[in-house]
Design a protein around this motif. Structure first.
Motif, PDB file in Angstrom:
ATOM      1  N   ALA A 172     143.659  51.205  35.338  1.00 37.68           N
ATOM      2  CA  ALA A 172     143.370  49.855  34.847  1.00 37.68           C
ATOM      3  C   ALA A 172     143.854  49.687  33.406  1.00 37.68           C
ATOM      4  N   SER A 173     143.866  50.773  32.648  1.00 37.97           N
ATOM      5  CA  SER A 173     144.246  50.669  31.228  1.00 37.97           C
ATOM      6  C   SER A 173     145.690  50.203  31.069  1.00 37.97           C
TER       7      SER A 173
ATOM      8  N   MET B 135     142.506  41.826  26.211  1.00 35.60           N
ATOM      9  CA  MET B 135     141.690  40.915  25.402  1.00 35.60           C
ATOM     10  C   MET B 135     140.456  41.646  24.880  1.00 35.60           C
TER      11      MET B 135
ATOM     12  N   TYR C 251     134.491  48.038  34.123  1.00 36.60           N
ATOM     13  CA  TYR C 251     134.781  46.742  34.761  1.00 36.60           C
ATOM     14  C   TYR C 251     135.786  45.919  33.959  1.00 36.60           C
ATOM     15  N   ARG C 252     135.410  44.732  33.458  1.00 36.67           N
ATOM     16  CA  ARG C 252     136.370  43.818  32.820  1.00 36.67           C
ATOM     17  C   ARG C 252     136.575  44.108  31.335  1.00 36.67           C
TER      18      ARG C 252
ATOM     19  N   LEU D  42     138.179  46.784  25.484  1.00 37.13           N
ATOM     20  CA  LEU D  42     137.278  46.443  24.374  1.00 37.13           C
ATOM     21  C   LEU D  42     136.323  47.597  24.067  1.00 37.13           C
TER      22      LEU D  42
HETATM   23  C1  LIG Z   1     144.002  43.075  35.829  1.00 35.70           C
HETATM   24  C2  LIG Z   1     143.051  43.642  34.816  1.00 35.70           C
HETATM   25  C3  LIG Z   1     142.846  42.989  33.605  1.00 35.70           C
HETATM   26  C4  LIG Z   1     141.965  43.519  32.655  1.00 35.70           C
HETATM   27  N1  LIG Z   1     141.839  42.909  31.434  1.00 35.70           N
HETATM   28  C5  LIG Z   1     141.031  43.457  30.486  1.00 35.70           C
HETATM   29  C6  LIG Z   1     140.939  42.872  29.204  1.00 35.70           C
HETATM   30  O1  LIG Z   1     141.599  41.872  28.906  1.00 35.70           O
HETATM   31  N2  LIG Z   1     140.109  43.450  28.287  1.00 35.70           N
HETATM   32  C7  LIG Z   1     139.366  44.567  28.571  1.00 35.70           C
HETATM   33  O2  LIG Z   1     138.622  45.033  27.703  1.00 35.70           O
HETATM   34  N3  LIG Z   1     139.455  45.151  29.797  1.00 35.70           N
HETATM   35  C8  LIG Z   1     140.250  44.618  30.751  1.00 35.70           C
HETATM   36  N4  LIG Z   1     140.330  45.181  31.991  1.00 35.70           N
HETATM   37  C9  LIG Z   1     139.448  46.307  32.298  1.00 35.70           C
HETATM   38  C10 LIG Z   1     139.972  47.610  31.735  1.00 35.70           C
HETATM   39  O3  LIG Z   1     141.353  47.720  32.017  1.00 35.70           O
HETATM   40  C11 LIG Z   1     139.217  48.795  32.335  1.00 35.70           C
HETATM   41  O4  LIG Z   1     137.827  48.608  32.227  1.00 35.70           O
HETATM   42  C12 LIG Z   1     139.593  50.085  31.600  1.00 35.70           C
HETATM   43  O5  LIG Z   1     141.005  50.217  31.525  1.00 35.70           O
HETATM   44  C13 LIG Z   1     138.993  51.290  32.283  1.00 35.70           C
HETATM   45  O6  LIG Z   1     139.555  52.438  31.681  1.00 35.70           O
HETATM   46  P1  LIG Z   1     139.358  53.863  32.319  1.00 35.70           P
HETATM   47  O7  LIG Z   1     140.000  54.837  31.403  1.00 35.70           O
HETATM   48  O8  LIG Z   1     137.901  54.050  32.657  1.00 35.70           O
HETATM   49  O9  LIG Z   1     140.063  53.769  33.734  1.00 35.70           O
HETATM   50  P2  LIG Z   1     141.637  53.812  34.134  1.00 35.70           P
HETATM   51  O10 LIG Z   1     142.484  53.231  33.079  1.00 35.70           O
HETATM   52  O11 LIG Z   1     141.713  53.244  35.514  1.00 35.70           O
HETATM   53  O12 LIG Z   1     141.913  55.351  34.158  1.00 35.70           O
HETATM   54  C14 LIG Z   1     141.373  56.215  35.135  1.00 35.70           C
HETATM   55  C15 LIG Z   1     142.282  57.401  35.206  1.00 35.70           C
HETATM   56  O13 LIG Z   1     141.681  58.405  36.007  1.00 35.70           O
HETATM   57  C16 LIG Z   1     142.697  59.026  36.781  1.00 35.70           C
HETATM   58  N5  LIG Z   1     142.030  59.647  37.931  1.00 35.70           N
HETATM   59  C17 LIG Z   1     141.263  59.043  38.875  1.00 35.70           C
HETATM   60  N6  LIG Z   1     140.790  59.940  39.743  1.00 35.70           N
HETATM   61  C18 LIG Z   1     141.255  61.155  39.337  1.00 35.70           C
HETATM   62  C19 LIG Z   1     141.094  62.477  39.816  1.00 35.70           C
HETATM   63  N7  LIG Z   1     140.333  62.754  40.893  1.00 35.70           N
HETATM   64  N8  LIG Z   1     141.728  63.485  39.152  1.00 35.70           N
HETATM   65  C20 LIG Z   1     142.494  63.228  38.054  1.00 35.70           C
HETATM   66  N9  LIG Z   1     142.664  61.988  37.552  1.00 35.70           N
HETATM   67  C21 LIG Z   1     142.045  60.968  38.189  1.00 35.70           C
HETATM   68  C22 LIG Z   1     143.630  57.886  37.136  1.00 35.70           C
HETATM   69  O14 LIG Z   1     144.907  58.376  37.490  1.00 35.70           O
HETATM   70  C23 LIG Z   1     143.631  57.094  35.827  1.00 35.70           C
HETATM   71  O15 LIG Z   1     144.630  57.577  34.952  1.00 35.70           O
HETATM   72  C24 LIG Z   1     141.244  44.711  32.945  1.00 35.70           C
HETATM   73  C25 LIG Z   1     141.476  45.371  34.141  1.00 35.70           C
HETATM   74  C26 LIG Z   1     142.370  44.868  35.076  1.00 35.70           C
HETATM   75  C27 LIG Z   1     142.627  45.620  36.338  1.00 35.70           C
END
Ligand SMILES: Cc1cc2nc3c(=O)[nH]c(=O)nc-3n(C[C@H](O)[C@H](O)[C@H](O)COP(=O)(O)OP(=O)(O)OC[C@H]3O[C@@H](n4cnc5c(N)ncnc54)[C@H](O)[C@@H]3O)c2cc1C
Length: 350
Positions: free
Chosen positions: A39-40, A46, A314-315, A319
């Motif tokens: 998702a990142s 925003m 989530y969203r 941030l």
């Molecule tokens: C279309 C969209 C628009 C968005 N807009 C915004 C916004 O404007 N502002 C905001 O604040 N947030 C926004 N978000 C939300 C935000 O992107 C996410 O909440 C955030 O990126 C989550 O980050 P994360 O590191 O938890 O997850 P991710 O970025 O999804 O990273 C998870 C990582 O874990 C890895 N992984 C998963 N399972 C395994 C495994 N078993 N072994 C090894 N690696 C694994 C994946 O490959 C991935 O690299 C948006 C999301 C989307 C989809």
């Protein structure tokens, strides 16, 4: 192989947490399946706790805390990596087609809003101005976080999936990877976003979002702030891209952009800001928000003594990255936080 802290997941949450832990003298390894499918990479970037109208309470407190940390945090990351994050205190404008009531923003009537942002839809009756909300270029941020982590000596194993945890009583003793390796650590952090249920039975499910971007051909950017409409948002980047998002779909991990998704976004975006229709389309993409039943993240301790949870953002995960990294590093260093209690996984099992 052994390591002090092992972080599973290399999105903004895993990377930001790794950097914070490394700066507190831990030896850190990240395992990540695919850096660009999270998702990142897909997000709009925003920083919008106010425009999103998050109700007052612990979540708003956490979001405002993180927004306050952004300026110093991004300058630290830019210094460590030598790369820009695209952090931009541009403010967010929320134009509306029918006046609503909000107590967290300044109202601009039709005349004031058209002065503030020319060329909005003729149907816009006014809007709300959030000067302290802003944006970061989430892809640039992810690259800068990665480069910072590497510069600090964090080990990143790319293209590797954790298949499962190995447990002994109430502790994790290792993880099995697709390299048929067992990796052991003192402490583990689950930062696997929408895929968290593959490793632990916690209620995180994917909420798909489709997005697209156009590129401004004029010399000057026509938009100087984010437009946060009631059903679409438009995010101008300093490099001339304009990001348009996003759908909200419960379709599991179904990939790809669909004609229906693209049509919906384009129709709504062109209605709000008609001159968009003339810019060349640059890219379509999609991503999976890590959603939870109450739309709040899952942060803090887990049923296992040496496993910390940092998921379900989530969203608002972009941030929430700086505040999450700080609070998770505190937890691992046995420093408790009253704020974190609101985000504990046990709220789903009482
Ligand atoms: C279309 C969209 C628009 C968005 N807009 C915004 C916004 O404007 N502002 C905001 O604040 N947030 C926004 N978000 C939300 C935000 O992107 C996410 O909440 C955030 O990126 C989550 O980050 P994360 O590191 O938890 O997850 P991710 O970025 O999804 O990273 C998870 C990582 O874990 C890895 N992984 C998963 N399972 C395994 C495994 N078993 N072994 C090894 N690696 C694994 C994946 O490959 C991935 O690299 C948006 C999301 C989307 C989809």
């Amino acid at each position: 192989m052994t390591t002090d802290v092992l972080i599973i997941g290399g999105g903004v949450i895993g990377l930001a947490t790794a950097i914070e832990l490394k700066l507190r003298s831990h030896c850190v390894t990240i395992i990540v399946r695919d850096s660009n499918s999270g998702a990142s990479y897909a997000a709009a970037g925003m920083l919008a706790p106010e425009a999103e109208q998050i109700p007052s309470g612990a979540m708003l407190e956490l979001c405002l805390l993180s927004r306050r940390q952004y300026v110093d945090w991004t300058s630290k990351i830019e210094h460590l990596s030598g790369l820009s994050t695209g952090y931009w205190e541009c403010g967010i404008l929320a134009p509306v087609y029918e006046q609503d009531s909000r107590n967290n923003a300044q109202w601009l009537d039709k005349q004031a809003i058209s002065k503030h942002q020319p060329n909005l839809s003729a149907d816009v009756v006014g809007g709300w101005w959030y000067p302290e909300d802003g944006q970061v270029d989430n892809r640039a941020l992810t690259n800068a976080l990665r480069a910072s982590a590497i510069a600090l000596g964090v080990i990143i194993q790319d293209g590797v999936t954790v298949k499962n945890f190995i447990y002994q009583q109430n502790r994790v003793t290792g993880v099995c990877t697709t390299n048929n390796e067992v990796i052991e650590a003192e402490h583990y952090v689950l930062a696997t976003g929408a895929w968290s249920q593959e490793l632990l039975p916690i209620p995180v499910h994917p909420k798909k979002g489709q997005m697209l971007s156009v590129r401004v051909t004029d010399k000057e950017l026509p938009l100087k702030q984010v437009l946060f409409g009631s059903d679409v948002y438009i995010v101008p980047r300093a490099d001339g891209r304009i990001i348009i998002g996003a759908t909200m779909e419960n379709v599991g991990f179904t990939p790809y952009n669909t004609p229906a998704g693209m049509q919906l976004l384009l129709q709504r975006a062109i209605h709000l800001y008609p001159q968009l229709q003339n810019y060349p389309i640059e890219e379509f993409w999609w991503g999976f928000r890590p959603a939870t039943p109450d739309e709040l993240p899952i942060l803090g301790t887990s049923p296992y003594a040496n496993l910390t949870l940092a998921t379900g953002h989530y969203r608002n995960g972009i941030l929430l990255a700086p505040a999450t990294a700080n609070l998770i590093a505190d937890t691992i260093n046995n420093k408790t936080s009253a704020l974190l209690e609101h985000f504990h996984y046990s709220r789903f099992y009482s």
